[in-house]
Design an enzyme around this catalytic site. Sequence first.
Site, PDB file in Angstrom:
ATOM      1  N   LYS A  65       0.810  -1.224   0.000  1.00 12.94           N
ATOM      2  CA  LYS A  65       0.000   0.000   0.000  1.00 12.94           C
ATOM      3  C   LYS A  65       0.843   1.275   0.000  1.00 12.94           C
ATOM      4  O   LYS A  65       0.393   2.306  -0.465  1.00 12.94           O
ATOM      5  CB  LYS A  65      -0.945   0.014   1.210  1.00 12.94           C
ATOM      6  CG  LYS A  65      -2.057  -1.003   1.056  1.00 12.94           C
ATOM      7  CD  LYS A  65      -3.031  -0.973   2.208  1.00 12.94           C
ATOM      8  CE  LYS A  65      -4.071  -2.057   2.004  1.00 12.94           C
ATOM      9  NZ  LYS A  65      -5.076  -2.099   3.043  1.00 12.94           N
ATOM     10  N   ASN A  86      -4.872   2.069  -1.539  1.00 10.64           N
ATOM     11  CA  ASN A  86      -5.443   0.714  -1.614  1.00 10.64           C
ATOM     12  C   ASN A  86      -6.346   0.539  -2.828  1.00 10.64           C
ATOM     13  O   ASN A  86      -6.989  -0.499  -2.977  1.00 10.64           O
ATOM     14  CB  ASN A  86      -6.206   0.353  -0.325  1.00 10.64           C
ATOM     15  CG  ASN A  86      -7.486   1.126  -0.179  1.00 10.64           C
ATOM     16  OD1 ASN A  86      -7.448   2.338  -0.001  1.00 10.64           O
ATOM     17  ND2 ASN A  86      -8.605   0.452  -0.260  1.00 10.64           N
TER      18      ASN A  86
HETATM   19  N1  LIG Z   1     -10.911  -4.493   7.170  1.00  7.88           N
HETATM   20  C1  LIG Z   1     -10.327  -3.860   6.190  1.00  7.88           C
HETATM   21  O1  LIG Z   1     -10.983  -3.324   5.275  1.00  7.88           O
HETATM   22  C2  LIG Z   1      -8.835  -3.748   6.177  1.00  7.88           C
HETATM   23  C3  LIG Z   1      -8.223  -2.742   5.421  1.00  7.88           C
HETATM   24  C4  LIG Z   1      -6.842  -2.643   5.462  1.00  7.88           C
HETATM   25  C5  LIG Z   1      -6.077  -3.537   6.192  1.00  7.88           C
HETATM   26  N2  LIG Z   1      -6.703  -4.514   6.902  1.00  7.88           N
HETATM   27  C6  LIG Z   1      -5.899  -5.462   7.707  1.00  7.88           C
HETATM   28  O2  LIG Z   1      -4.966  -4.726   8.465  1.00  7.88           O
HETATM   29  C7  LIG Z   1      -3.760  -5.475   8.617  1.00  7.88           C
HETATM   30  C8  LIG Z   1      -2.548  -4.628   8.217  1.00  7.88           C
HETATM   31  O3  LIG Z   1      -2.580  -4.289   6.851  1.00  7.88           O
HETATM   32  P1  LIG Z   1      -1.509  -3.226   6.249  1.00  7.88           P
HETATM   33  O4  LIG Z   1      -1.797  -3.140   4.819  1.00  7.88           O
HETATM   34  O5  LIG Z   1      -1.438  -2.011   7.083  1.00  7.88           O
HETATM   35  O6  LIG Z   1      -0.130  -4.042   6.461  1.00  7.88           O
HETATM   36  P2  LIG Z   1       1.341  -3.456   6.577  1.00  7.88           P
HETATM   37  O7  LIG Z   1       1.489  -2.198   5.760  1.00  7.88           O
HETATM   38  O8  LIG Z   1       2.278  -4.571   6.329  1.00  7.88           O
HETATM   39  O9  LIG Z   1       1.460  -2.981   8.117  1.00  7.88           O
HETATM   40  C9  LIG Z   1       1.266  -3.852   9.188  1.00  7.88           C
HETATM   41  C10 LIG Z   1       1.998  -3.286  10.417  1.00  7.88           C
HETATM   42  O10 LIG Z   1       1.788  -4.196  11.476  1.00  7.88           O
HETATM   43  C11 LIG Z   1       2.957  -4.283  12.270  1.00  7.88           C
HETATM   44  N3  LIG Z   1       3.378  -5.702  12.304  1.00  7.88           N
HETATM   45  C12 LIG Z   1       3.638  -6.518  11.254  1.00  7.88           C
HETATM   46  N4  LIG Z   1       4.014  -7.738  11.677  1.00  7.88           N
HETATM   47  C13 LIG Z   1       3.986  -7.684  13.046  1.00  7.88           C
HETATM   48  C14 LIG Z   1       4.310  -8.606  14.079  1.00  7.88           C
HETATM   49  N5  LIG Z   1       4.730  -9.846  13.787  1.00  7.88           N
HETATM   50  N6  LIG Z   1       4.192  -8.195  15.355  1.00  7.88           N
HETATM   51  C15 LIG Z   1       3.789  -6.937  15.666  1.00  7.88           C
HETATM   52  N7  LIG Z   1       3.480  -6.013  14.706  1.00  7.88           N
HETATM   53  C16 LIG Z   1       3.580  -6.384  13.431  1.00  7.88           C
HETATM   54  C17 LIG Z   1       4.039  -3.436  11.632  1.00  7.88           C
HETATM   55  O11 LIG Z   1       4.145  -2.215  12.369  1.00  7.88           O
HETATM   56  P3  LIG Z   1       5.467  -1.926  13.254  1.00  7.88           P
HETATM   57  O12 LIG Z   1       6.631  -2.281  12.387  1.00  7.88           O
HETATM   58  O13 LIG Z   1       5.353  -0.480  13.532  1.00  7.88           O
HETATM   59  O14 LIG Z   1       5.406  -2.744  14.501  1.00  7.88           O
HETATM   60  C18 LIG Z   1       3.501  -3.175  10.236  1.00  7.88           C
HETATM   61  O15 LIG Z   1       3.870  -1.922   9.735  1.00  7.88           O
HETATM   62  C19 LIG Z   1      -3.946  -6.750   7.771  1.00  7.88           C
HETATM   63  O16 LIG Z   1      -4.381  -7.775   8.629  1.00  7.88           O
HETATM   64  C20 LIG Z   1      -5.049  -6.383   6.816  1.00  7.88           C
HETATM   65  O17 LIG Z   1      -5.799  -7.505   6.384  1.00  7.88           O
HETATM   66  C21 LIG Z   1      -8.063  -4.639   6.914  1.00  7.88           C
END
Ligand SMILES: NC(=O)c1ccc[n+]([C@@H]2O[C@H](COP(=O)([O-])OP(=O)(O)OC[C@H]3O[C@@H](n4cnc5c(N)ncnc54)[C@H](OP(=O)(O)O)[C@@H]3O)[C@@H](O)[C@H]2O)c1
Length: 246
Positions: A65, A86
Amino acid sequence: MKRFGLIGYPLDHSFSKKYFTEKFKAEGLEDHSFELYPLNQIIEFPYLLEQDPALIGLAVTIPYKESVIDYLDQLSPEAQAIGAVNCISFHDHRTIGYNTDSIGFERSLLPLIDLEKINKALVLGSGGASKAVHFILNKLKIECKIVSRKNDKRFMLYEQINAEILKTFNIIINTTPLGMYPHTELYPFFPYEHLNESHLVYDLIYNPDQTLFLQKARSGGARIKNGYEMLIIQAEENWKIWNTKQ
Ligand SMILES: NC(=O)c1ccc[n+]([C@@H]2O[C@H](COP(=O)([O-])OP(=O)(O)OC[C@H]3O[C@@H](n4cnc5c(N)ncnc54)[C@H](OP(=O)(O)O)[C@@H]3O)[C@@H](O)[C@H]2O)c1
């Protein structure tokens, strides 16, 4: 053929393909299709566009994203302010990036909160979804602290969350992928024992319905919300964008 799709990695458990394939069928859109484009690296993105001239719109998921922005011609003002995309539309060989996660989050949150009472938020994770959530919390004038594994002065560390902090921060939002299918045994490191009826706990994850994070929060009396409604709202907002002539 009018082609739509999703980029991200991995995409084995994607909601979007099923959602849009059923939508096209229900609406009799036989010349529409929705495909999954798992990209090992974001540098593969320009080749995808070259290979498929029928593409009209793409959704973007974890982990691209933010990194996809460098490959786009233009951003909507919201996507620009958030720093994450997105949804992508294609017009006259130009790619335009949008952020509809923010719309989904705002519309699904508002009915649950009284802005007089819910006014301080902890946001777990600092990725693309976290940025959209932060943008909306700022818009609603809800004070917000990002919790991260990174030792960075902009963020709070998980180890710093304690009973005192949870007396004033009354909305907790998980934007990390911890607990998402198939890794349903995982959950964020958090002092769940200090949650109570005064807290609203929102998990952006929609599969499973109730992550361990939500189950643990609910057992202390907190109100809980999963990411399903946000997901549907952003999918329909994407559909509107893909059907709007620029
Ligand atoms: N419901 C919806 O419409 C919707 C929309 C968007 C996203 N989502 C969900 O939101 C989640 C994140 O999506 P995203 O696109 O933001 O992903 P992303 O850009 O990869 O970001 C996820 C963040 O979570 C943290 N993280 C990752 N692995 C971790 C771990 N093992 N332990 C602790 N923190 C961890 C990291 O932050 P730090 O490095 O700062 O710790 C990372 O920057 C996914 O599950 C996705 O399915 C849902």
